[in-house]
Design a protein around this motif. Sequence first.
Motif, short mmCIF file in Angstrom:
data_model
loop_
_atom_site.label_atom_id
_atom_site.label_comp_id
_atom_site.label_asym_id
_atom_site.label_seq_id
_atom_site.Cartn_x
_atom_site.Cartn_y
_atom_site.Cartn_z
N GLU A 252 -57.05 73.35 23.16
CA GLU A 252 -55.93 74.30 23.14
C GLU A 252 -54.65 73.64 23.66
N ARG A 261 -57.28 81.32 28.33
CA ARG A 261 -57.33 80.30 27.27
C ARG A 261 -57.80 78.99 27.87
N MET A 262 -59.07 78.67 27.61
CA MET A 262 -59.65 77.47 28.21
C MET A 262 -59.99 76.47 27.13
N GLU A 332 -55.36 89.64 22.91
CA GLU A 332 -56.70 89.74 22.29
C GLU A 332 -57.82 89.50 23.30
N LEU A 333 -58.80 90.41 23.25
CA LEU A 333 -59.99 90.25 24.07
C LEU A 333 -61.20 89.97 23.17
P1 ATP Z 1 -56.49 83.43 20.19
O1 ATP Z 1 -55.68 84.03 19.06
O2 ATP Z 1 -56.29 84.10 21.51
O3 ATP Z 1 -56.43 81.95 20.25
P2 ATP Z 1 -58.65 83.40 18.37
O4 ATP Z 1 -58.22 84.46 17.41
O5 ATP Z 1 -58.50 81.98 18.03
O6 ATP Z 1 -58.01 83.70 19.81
P3 ATP Z 1 -61.41 83.71 17.81
O7 ATP Z 1 -61.52 82.42 17.11
O8 ATP Z 1 -61.44 84.97 17.03
O9 ATP Z 1 -60.14 83.68 18.77
O10 ATP Z 1 -62.52 83.75 18.95
C1 ATP Z 1 -63.16 84.93 19.35
C2 ATP Z 1 -62.98 85.22 20.82
O11 ATP Z 1 -63.23 84.07 21.62
C3 ATP Z 1 -61.56 85.64 21.21
O12 ATP Z 1 -61.36 87.01 20.99
C4 ATP Z 1 -61.51 85.28 22.66
O13 ATP Z 1 -62.06 86.33 23.46
C5 ATP Z 1 -62.40 84.08 22.77
N1 ATP Z 1 -61.62 82.84 22.84
C6 ATP Z 1 -61.07 82.16 21.81
N2 ATP Z 1 -60.44 81.06 22.24
C7 ATP Z 1 -60.61 81.03 23.59
C8 ATP Z 1 -60.19 80.14 24.62
N3 ATP Z 1 -59.52 79.05 24.34
N4 ATP Z 1 -60.53 80.43 25.89
C9 ATP Z 1 -61.24 81.54 26.19
N5 ATP Z 1 -61.66 82.41 25.26
C10 ATP Z 1 -61.35 82.18 23.98
#
Ligand code: ATP
Length: 514
Positions: A252, A261-262, A332-333
Motif C-alpha cells: 500500500e 490500511r496495512m 470502507e469496512l
Molecule cells: P480500499 O479501497 O480501502 O483499499 P479495497 O476495496 O481495496 O479497500 P478489497 O480488495 O475489497 O478492499 O478488500 C476487502 C476488505 O479487506 C476491505 O473491505 C478491507 O476491510 C480489507 N482491506 C483491504 N486492504 C486492506 C489493508 N491494506 N489493510 C487492512 N485491511 C484491508
Amino acid sequence: MAKQEDNFKNVISHAKEYGYVFQSSEIYDGLSAVYDYAQNGVELKKNIREYWWKAMVQMNDNIVGLDSAIFMHPTTWKASGHVDAFNDPLIDNKDSKKRYRADVLIEDHVAKIEAKIEKEVSKAAKRFGDDFDQEQFEATNPRVLRYKEESSAIVKRMASSLEKEDLADVKQLIEELGIACPLSGSKNWTDVKQFNLMFGTKLGASADSAMDLYLRPETAQGIFVNFLNVQKTGRMKIPFGIAQVGKAFRNEIVARQFIFRMREFEQMEMQFFIQPGTQAEWYETWKEKRMKWHLSLGIDAENYRFHDHEKLAHYADAAADIEFKFPFGIKELEGIHSRTDFDLRRHEEFSGKKLQYFDPETQENYVPYVIETSIGLDRMFLAVFSNSLQEETLENGSTRTVLKLPAVLAPTKVAVLPLVKKDGLPELANRLLEELQWDFNVTYDEKDAVGRRYRRQDAVGTPFCVTVDHQSLEDQTVTLRYRDSMEQIRIPMSEVAAKVAQEVDMKYWLQKMK
Ligand code: ATP
C-alpha cells in the motif's frame, strides 16, 4: 478536524498503552504500516474472528471453511487479473516528494464539497427547527444542488478516466480542481502512473531456477482454485459457500491510518456459489445478512451505511461497501461483490481444467456465479476498538476512560479483586479465579485501592469485576460490578460463572441476527 485527529491519536495511544497494538519492530524504529497485536489485541482479534466464523460457517449448514496457503501458483494471479490490473494510480508531488493515490486526492476533494452540503443542512435545520424537511431542502436549495452537481460531475469524470486508463485526464482533473499536496500546499505534480500492489518473492535456491511468486493480495483466489475439490469432497449442492480467514499482503502507498490500511493484514472472506441469473437476489440477501452481523454487536446503527460502487471492478456486476464511521471519517469496512463467473472462468481458461458444477436436477453443467463478502479483520478491530473508547464524566464530576467493547469480544471477561491483600481474601479470590478459568479469560489484581483497580479494568475493557471482601468469607457472596453502568450487585460466588456466561456467550449475541 483537530478534534477528529485528537480522537484518532487517543485511539492509537490507548491501543499501545493497554497492550492491544504495537508498531512492528519498534526497537528498530518500526516498519511502516505493519503492526503487532499484543496480549489484549490478540484476544480481541481472535474473538472477532470467531464471531465471524460462527456466524458464517457454524450457523449456515451450506457454508464450509478452508485454510489455503499464502503462496499460490503464479499463474493464479495472471488468471485473477492481479498481475495486469491490481494497480493504484499514483502521483508524486515534486516539491514535498510525497506520493499519493490520485483517486484518493480527488475523493478527498469531493469529501470537502460534501462537508459543505452537510454544513448547509445543519445550518438550515437549526434555522427551521422542528419544521425542517431535510429531503425537501436538499432537493431544492440552490447552493446544495450546485454542490451536489459539482461533486457528482467530478466522481463521474474520475470513474470514466480510470475506466479508460486515461491517466493524463486524471492528472488534468487534479490540476483543474486546484488540488494541492496536503503536506506542502504545492500544486507541482508529476504525471499519474500505475503501480502494482503485489509483493513479489522467490521460490527455490538458485537464481536461475527460482520461480517468481507473489504473497497473496487476497484470500479469495485460494477459495476459487479449491472450488471443485471442496464441492466434490463435501458433496456440496449449489447454493453453497466457502469461508476463509487468513493473511493478505499489499504494498500500500497511502499507509498512514494505523491498522486501517496495512501492508500485512488479515481478511475474512466468503465466496457463495450460485446458479447464474440468481445473483441479484443473493447479492441483496448477503448485503442484508452482513449488516445484521455488524448490528448484532450492539454498535449504534448510525455508524454504518451502504455505499454502492459507481466504478465496478473488472470482475463485478454489482458491488457495495459497508462503510463505518472511523475516527478519521466514514470509510470502507467490508465489501460485498457480485463477481459473476469471472474468476472460475478465468481459472478454467488458464489451467485448462473444468471448474463446473453438475446440477443433478436439470442434469446440466455450468460455471457458478459468485457473491463475495470480504471484510478486513484488522479494520473490524479498529471499528470496534475506536467506537468503544469513551471518556465519561461521572456524577461527582470526575472523569473515567472506559473501553466499552461488546462483552462478547472483550479480551478478558472477568477481573477478580480481593478487597485487601490479607485476611485470607487473596486465597478465596484465587479459588474463584481458578473456577472461572475453565470458562473464561480472567485476570487477578490485588494492587492499589479497589477504585483504582476498577478504573484500570474499565480502560482495558473488562466487562465484569468481582470483588471478594470480608463478608465473602462468611456467606460466600461477592460483588459483581458492571463496566458500562458501574452498577454493583451482591450474588453468591457459585452464581458468578453462570451470570457472566449469560452476557458473553456468542449464542446470545448472534441470536440478534435472526
Ligand atoms: P480500499 O479501497 O480501502 O483499499 P479495497 O476495496 O481495496 O479497500 P478489497 O480488495 O475489497 O478492499 O478488500 C476487502 C476488505 O479487506 C476491505 O473491505 C478491507 O476491510 C480489507 N482491506 C483491504 N486492504 C486492506 C489493508 N491494506 N489493510 C487492512 N485491511 C484491508
